[in-house]
Design an enzyme around this catalytic site. Structure first.
Site, PDB file in Angstrom:
ATOM      1  N   GLU A 245      12.041 -24.770 -23.817  1.00 12.63           N
ATOM      2  CA  GLU A 245      12.488 -25.090 -22.595  1.00 12.63           C
ATOM      3  C   GLU A 245      11.433 -26.344 -22.118  1.00 12.63           C
ATOM      4  O   GLU A 245      11.977 -27.599 -21.988  1.00 12.63           O
ATOM      5  CB  GLU A 245      11.920 -23.578 -21.639  1.00 12.63           C
TER       6      GLU A 245
ATOM      7  N   GLU B 204       7.182 -27.207 -15.251  1.00 15.30           N
ATOM      8  CA  GLU B 204       8.564 -27.010 -14.794  1.00 15.30           C
ATOM      9  C   GLU B 204       8.738 -27.791 -13.146  1.00 15.30           C
ATOM     10  O   GLU B 204       8.883 -26.852 -12.149  1.00 15.30           O
ATOM     11  CB  GLU B 204       9.117 -25.557 -14.747  1.00 15.30           C
TER      12      GLU B 204
ATOM     13  N   HIS C 142      10.000 -20.418 -24.678  1.00 17.44           N
ATOM     14  CA  HIS C 142       9.968 -20.806 -23.161  1.00 17.44           C
ATOM     15  C   HIS C 142       8.510 -20.533 -22.659  1.00 17.44           C
ATOM     16  O   HIS C 142       7.891 -19.971 -23.258  1.00 17.44           O
ATOM     17  CB  HIS C 142      10.771 -19.940 -22.334  1.00 17.44           C
ATOM     18  N   GLU C 143       8.298 -21.532 -21.462  1.00 24.22           N
ATOM     19  CA  GLU C 143       7.118 -21.668 -20.816  1.00 24.22           C
ATOM     20  C   GLU C 143       6.239 -21.991 -21.830  1.00 24.22           C
ATOM     21  O   GLU C 143       4.978 -21.371 -22.035  1.00 24.22           O
ATOM     22  CB  GLU C 143       6.846 -20.281 -20.010  1.00 24.22           C
TER      23      GLU C 143
ATOM     24  N   GLU D 139      17.924 -22.480 -14.971  1.00 23.72           N
ATOM     25  CA  GLU D 139      17.654 -21.253 -14.279  1.00 23.72           C
ATOM     26  C   GLU D 139      17.266 -21.490 -12.940  1.00 23.72           C
ATOM     27  O   GLU D 139      17.568 -20.569 -11.782  1.00 23.72           O
ATOM     28  CB  GLU D 139      16.597 -20.363 -14.797  1.00 23.72           C
TER      29      GLU D 139
ATOM     30  N   HIS E  59      11.056 -11.896 -26.964  1.00 28.16           N
ATOM     31  CA  HIS E  59       9.997 -11.408 -26.610  1.00 28.16           C
ATOM     32  C   HIS E  59       9.534 -12.035 -25.358  1.00 28.16           C
ATOM     33  O   HIS E  59       9.109 -13.240 -25.502  1.00 28.16           O
ATOM     34  CB  HIS E  59       8.879 -11.686 -27.824  1.00 28.16           C
ATOM     35  N   GLU E  60       9.063 -11.378 -24.312  1.00 31.25           N
ATOM     36  CA  GLU E  60       8.595 -11.828 -23.038  1.00 31.25           C
ATOM     37  C   GLU E  60       7.325 -11.401 -23.112  1.00 31.25           C
ATOM     38  O   GLU E  60       6.836 -10.339 -23.065  1.00 31.25           O
ATOM     39  CB  GLU E  60       9.208 -11.434 -21.811  1.00 31.25           C
TER      40      GLU E  60
HETATM   41 CA    CA Z   1      11.664 -20.480 -17.498  1.00 32.21          CA
END
Ligand code: CA
Length: 668
Positions: free
Chosen positions: A470, A177, A451-452, A476, A382-383
């Site tokens: 992502e 990122e 994501h990540e 964001e 789900h994080e």
């Molecule tokens: Ca992110």
């Protein structure tokens, strides 16, 4: 199942066995003869080079590995056999940016064996396509019985000439990122792929990999001059790859275009992945658009965690469902619905999220039932916080819960600098984790939005439940950082997006983010936000803003109309970091869509409409920055107009600074 009918494949597989003794050099050309790979054994060491037409792209470069105990698997070889073959088929994507994809290449497979010592064998497979070249290593079963520890990969990409590279750093805390920077190849340090380069002689090149599994991600480090070298992301103990007895590396890929747009319409990465293994994803996943209880948390209006500002309450969920249904959409993401969130949830530590227990103010069953009554399906979330020890214990129960509730997509986040505070996301551990979860999700009829995550290497061909990710700096960052500069959006189509679909989360209409943190905003216009739905491909696209910011806005009509599944894609024009104009044809109608955006400089776009059906007339529904609009002045103003056009026409669009526009060509 209709979408899964395989087209009659034209299959020409010609195999010629070479048995010439003492032949130490082979040349492999692409079907049109433009791209050539030269392989040779020089002083018993395998070397390769690449050319495009008369231009040498890669000069003689190294191949092989360094194993444990300093054992050199890059020299002391002899050629045991070499075979060439041709392959040509056209296959149909389950969903995608293009429906029918031709996979046409010539292949050379070289079997090597070391002459002394452990007499290890190594196979190298080369493929030459009209849009680039690729090679991979296969370490077959052999007589010496030992576990394999790869300590280093010796592959180099010895660029014949310098060029401009658009790069992000590798092995950093925020993973991939980062903002892309432009610099000469000769000045690079260690960078992630895809790495896009414009060579001095004007070729557009992209270095990446395809079908990465049970291996470490390849990053590139500058060795000296313009020579890049594969630098595999290591385990915590420094070993790069550990396998029991055999391995197959991912394909090392070099896409070659005569302009940067050709990199975007190259399907070489997908072609180097195996055909669909799942066959049934169409029964639970079709491309869609979605809203979410999400942006509110990023701009500080809501919290992820339980508080009097919690975003994911039953009440908010019902309000969002009402809005989503009223505007004719069918999917809603709700983050922060479960137990385990704290105000420090994003810090590097082993957070304990639950994947089955709802927050006190959120009744999951009730929300799902309310959604069903309005034809709205939830997207699961789900994080993991990168605590995979915790996640892997609960993932089956979490997926089973979604299956029971009729939820068919799960977004899985991995915020944290290292997995389990120990392993880098891009190492072999992470690569295998992301594949394991993808295959497990398929068992529960779940499409996956990562994501990540690690980078995309074309897995969606084999596992069409791998829908988007992502894997870059998305929207964001505009909510809580210094923001993405205006040129970010004219760089990522030529860099990050070459690897696969991106969940950028476009569609912020309140670009000044009036309800957000002071000074934080989108550095662009609403016209530019609209353009992202055409320019950045993803089979699922978010309408990321708050419902109240869409309410009553005429430009919302475009977000209702724009599809997320395409029959064809054409890059009309593009200059990396400056502008891009993309046209795509809807897979389910005769309509075309066009998106165009520019960096901080205003731009007059003159588009020939020759991509349209020459025998038809279209109504062009145009949404573009209003006169005088740019990122600083009146950035939300969109001029909407209609006109009748034909393929022989030209269309002019005036974009403001950091602006953009879109057109729907509705066939009359
Ligand atoms: Ca992110």
């Amino acid at each position: 199942m209709k979408n899964y009918l395989i087209l009659p494949a034209v299959l020409l597989s010609i195999t010629i066995g070479h048995s010439q003794k003492n032949k130490n050099a082979y040349e492999l050309a692409s079907p049109n003869g433009q791209n050539k790979i030269k392989f040779e054994l020089v002083k018993n060491a395998p070397k390769y080079g690449v050319s495009h037409g008369k231009t040498e792209v890669i000069s003689s470069s190294e191949m092989g590995f360094l194993l444990k105990g300093n054992e050199d698997l890059s020299t002391n070889f002899e050629i045991k056999g070499a075979k060439t073959s041709t392959f040509d088929e056209t296959w149909e994507q389950a969903w995608g940016e293009k429906k029918n994809i031709r996979n046409h290449y010539n292949q050379l497979v070289v079997d090597l064996q070391q002459k002394t010592g452990n007499k290890r064998k190594l196979q190298i497979q080369f493929r030459a396509f009209d849009d680039g070249v690729a090679f991979r290593y296969v370490y077959p079963k052999q007589n010496v019985k030992d576990s394999i520890f790869i300590m280093d990969e010796k592959t180099t990409f010895n660029l014949k000439e310098d060029g401009k590279a658009w790069w992000i750093p590798a092995n950093r805390p925020d993973r991939d990122e980062y903002l892309f920077k432009e610099a000469a190849v000769s000045t690079l340090d260690t960078v992630l792929t895809p790495l896009t380069i414009e060579s001095k002689s004007g070729l557009s090149l992209s270095f990446h990999e395809a079908n990465l599994y049970d291996f470490a991600s390849m990053t590139l480090v500058n060795n000296k001059g313009t020579e890049l070298k594969s630098d595999l992301v290591p385990w915590a103990d420094g070993v790069k790859v550990r396998v029991k007895d055999t391995f197959t590396s991912s394909w090392r890929t070099i896409q070659i275009g005569e302009n940067p747009g050709e990199l975007i319409t190259s399907y070489l990465i997908l072609n180097l992945n195996e055909p669909d293994k799942l066959k049934n994803t169409a029964s639970y996943f079709k491309p869609y658009k979605y809203l979410g209880i999400w942006w509110g948390m990023h701009i500080g209006k809501y919290t992820f965690w339980e508080s009097d500002k919690q975003g994911a309450t039953t009440k908010h969920a019902e309000e969002y469902i009402d809005f989503t249904a009223k505007e004719g959409f069918n999917h809603l993401l709700i983050e922060g619905w479960n137990k385990g969130w704290t105000p420090a949830w994003y810090e590097n530590r082993m957070h304990m999220f639950s994947f089955t227990k709802s927050a006190d103010n959120f009744d999951l069953e009730k929300v799902v039932a309310y959604g069903k009554s309005k034809n709205i399906e939830l997207i699961g979330y789900h994080e993991t916080g990168s605590n995979l020890i915790n996640y892997l214990k609960e993932v089956d129960e979490g997926f089973a819960l979604y299956k029971k509730l009729g939820i068919h997509t799960v977004k899985i986040g991995h915020v944290g600098s290292k997995l389990n505070m120990k392993q880098m996301h891009f190492g072999q551990f992470g690569v295998n984790y992301f594949r394991y979860i993808l295959e497990k999700a398929a068992q529960y009829d779940l499409a996956v939005l990562y994501h990540e995550s690690i980078k995309d290497t074309g897995e969606r061909r084999t596992f069409p439940n791998m829908v988007s990710r992502e894997a870059a700096r998305g929207q964001e960052y505009n909510a809580w950082s210094e923001g993405n500069p205006p040129n970010h959006l004219s760089i990522i189509p030529f860099t990050r997006l070459l690897s696969g679909p991106m969940d950028f989360t476009p569609g912020i209409f309140d670009v000044e983010v009036k309800q957000g943190y002071p000074g934080k905003r989108i550095q662009g216009t609403v016209g530019q936000q609209l353009a992202l739905y055409v320019v950045l491909y993803s089979p699922i696209q978010m309408l990321a803003d708050l419902p109240e910011n869409y309410e009553g806005k005429p430009a919302l009509q475009f977000l209702k109309d724009v599809p997320t599944d395409w029959e064809d894609t054409k890059i009309i024009e593009g200059k990396i970091g400056e502008y891009i104009t993309t046209a795509r044809k809807d897979r389910n109608s005769a309509d075309w869509y066009l998106g165009t955006l520019t960096n901080e400089n205003p731009r007059k776009v003159d588009v020939s409409l020759s991509f349209l059906d020459p025998n038809a007339t279209y109504e062009a529904q145009i949404y573009v920055d209003a006169e005088g609009t740019n990122q600083k002045n009146n950035p939300e103003a969109v001029a909407i107009s209609k006109k009748t056009v034909k393929a022989s026409d030209k269309l002019q669009l005036n974009l403001g600074g950091a602006g953009g526009g879109v057109v729907r060509f509705k066939k009359l």
